[in-house]
Design an enzyme around this catalytic site. Structure first.
Site: not given
Ligand code: GLN
Length: 483
Positions: A175, A151, A76
């Protein structure tokens, strides 16, 4: 040629049935064809990867027994890679080339893995669809008009489309698990502190945890064994000794107590998700597990608590991007105006929304009402789990309330996007390990994920049950339609 699992590749390279270079070429060729449509990768490190593979082949004796020898991995793009651009999918870091590797990357490479590229994400990992990337979205390999989740959507899509058998993601509120579920792969969030966060571009430091995405539970366990362990560079990394996670995968789920917080499924969950979830519980029961009712009374508060804590920490972590230290700088004579213009032009809308929200909840007048209150409820959420774990060995839920949604569908409505995290955020708030495993498909052939949450530092039990389920069902063997 499509790639096998990490375990199979490791065996093939170990026994010289395939060379590391051969495996690496196959992965790069697959990326070359499949990624035109999917856009999982931001950067492909073909030359470096091939050079490293050649080096491994020419010193085969030295590398032979490394646990991930010759395994291509996708990383990532919020994990620092020395000499390789690391953007966090933000304009503000568009030109940032880190002078060091994240510990997770170092450990993968020491285990013989080969980084083939950096994957797309929501800017600074803020989002659930990968659409908040400053460089364009990633598409779901199962349906190109849908998001792969986020994400870590690039990492999930890369594994789902067999461009790499293994990828790294980061999980602050889901994410790793949510994109794994929406893309039909396995995603593991380890216990907070299990894996060093050194070199992970910080979003919300008390929630962030790096985890692997893979085709199988075995590969996730294998990767965890490589990634886990204390690191002097991360004061929150835990001294707890790693377990033999692959050894824990006995295929036996007999007597395992699986707690289900049924009340959380009462509303807002897609009926096809509920059906697949119930069917998964039946499979586990068929293998001798006991399904028991539990309650997580504060679970309804998890989303608001998460968005208070996460935005507060993000507003503080992102203060460092001021145009002086890294990447992008707006041209301006006065320092104050330069700061302002750099941040105005460098950050996208979602990141700005969160910085503003986080600054607000930390401000003198509102700190007690929002931030301190959220921290108190966070403790209550943790206690709910502790109570549940007196009777259950793991807690089961769907990973996501819906299958993959259409690109653009939720962009105009951030609250709708935040609801994607309803089943995932509480594991981060409580610091617990959790995994998403494929558990079937909708009638329209979209993947669905089963989530298991374990006791703190008890990844073993959780992995064992997830693996037992996977052995019975083998959903991972189905490949997305030809791309
Ligand atoms: N979807 C969640 C957010 O927008 C989690 C994001 C993540 O785990 N980095 O914060």
């Amino acid at each position: 040629m499509t790639l096998a699992t990490a375990r199979e590749i490791r065996e093939a390279v170990r026994t010289k049935e395939r060379s590391a270079v051969e495996v690496c070429r196959a992965a790069l060729a697959r990326i070359d064809t499949a990624d035109r449509a999917i856009q999982a990768f931001r950067t492909v490190t073909a030359e470096r990867a091939l050079a490293r593979a050649a080096d491994i082949d020419s010193h085969h004796d030295r590398w032979r027994d490394a646990p991930l020898v010759g395994v291509p991995v996708a990383v990532k793009d919020n994990l620092c890679t020395r000499g390789v651009r690391t953007t966090a999918a933000s304009k503000i870091l568009e030109t940032f080339v880190p002078p060091y590797d994240a510990t997770a990357v170092t450990r993968l490479e020491q285990a013989g893995a080969i980084v083939v590229g950096k994957t797309n994400l929501d800017e600074f990992a803020m989002g659930s669809s990968t659409e908040n990337s400053a460089f364009g979205p990633t598409r779901n390999p199962w349906a190109l008009d849908r998001t792969p989740g986020g994400s870590s959507g690039g990492s999930a899509a890369a594994v789902a489309a067999r461009m790499a058998p293994l990828a790294l993601g980061s999980d602050t509120g889901g994410s790793v698990r949510q994109p794994a579920a929406l893309s039909g792969v396995v995603g593991l969030k380890p216990t907070y502190g299990r894996v060093s966060r050194y070199g992970l571009i910080a979003f919300a430091s008390s929630l962030d945890q790096i985890g692997p995405l893979s085709l199988t539970v075995h590969d996730a366990a294998l990767a965890l064994g490589v990634l886990a362990g204390q690191d002097p560079a991360d004061a929150t990394s835990a001294p707890d000794p790693p377990d033999d996670w692959t050894g824990a995968l006995t295929g036996d789920a007999r007597g395992a107590r699986i707690g289900v917080p049924w009340r959380m499924l009462d509303s807002g969950v897609d009926p096809e998700v509920v059906r697949a979830f119930r069917a998964a519980l039946e499979v586990l029961a068929g293998r001798g597990a006991r399904i028991i009712d539990i309650d997580l009374p504060q679970a309804g508060q998890a989303i608001p608590v998460y968005y208070l804590v996460a935005t507060a920490e993000a507003s503080s972590n992102l203060a460092r991007y001021d145009g002086v230290r890294y990447g992008f700088r707006a041209r301006e004579d006065s320092l104050a105006v330069m700061y302002r213009r750099t941040r105005a032009a460098g950050f996208g809308a979602e990141v700005k929304r969160r910085i503003i929200l986080g600054t607000y909840v930390l401000s003198a007048g509102y700190y007690d009402a929002y931030y301190v209150k959220a921290q108190k409820v966070r403790t209550l959420i943790l206690r709910d789990y502790e109570t549940a774990f007196e009777r259950a060995d793991v807690v089961a839920m769907p990973t996501s309330p819906t299958p993959a949604f259409a690109l653009g569908e939720r962009l105009a409505d951030p609250l709708q996007m935040y609801l994607a995290d309803v089943f995932t955020v509480s594991a981060n708030l409580a610091g617990l390990p959790a995994i998403s495993v494929p558990c079937g498909f909708t009638a329209g052939q979209l993947p669905i994920g089963l989530q298991l949450t374990g006791r703190r530092f008890d990844e073993s039990t959780m992995l064992r049950i997830a693996d037992a389920y996977e052995r019975e069902t083998g959903w991972w063997k189905k490949e997305p339609p030809a791309i």
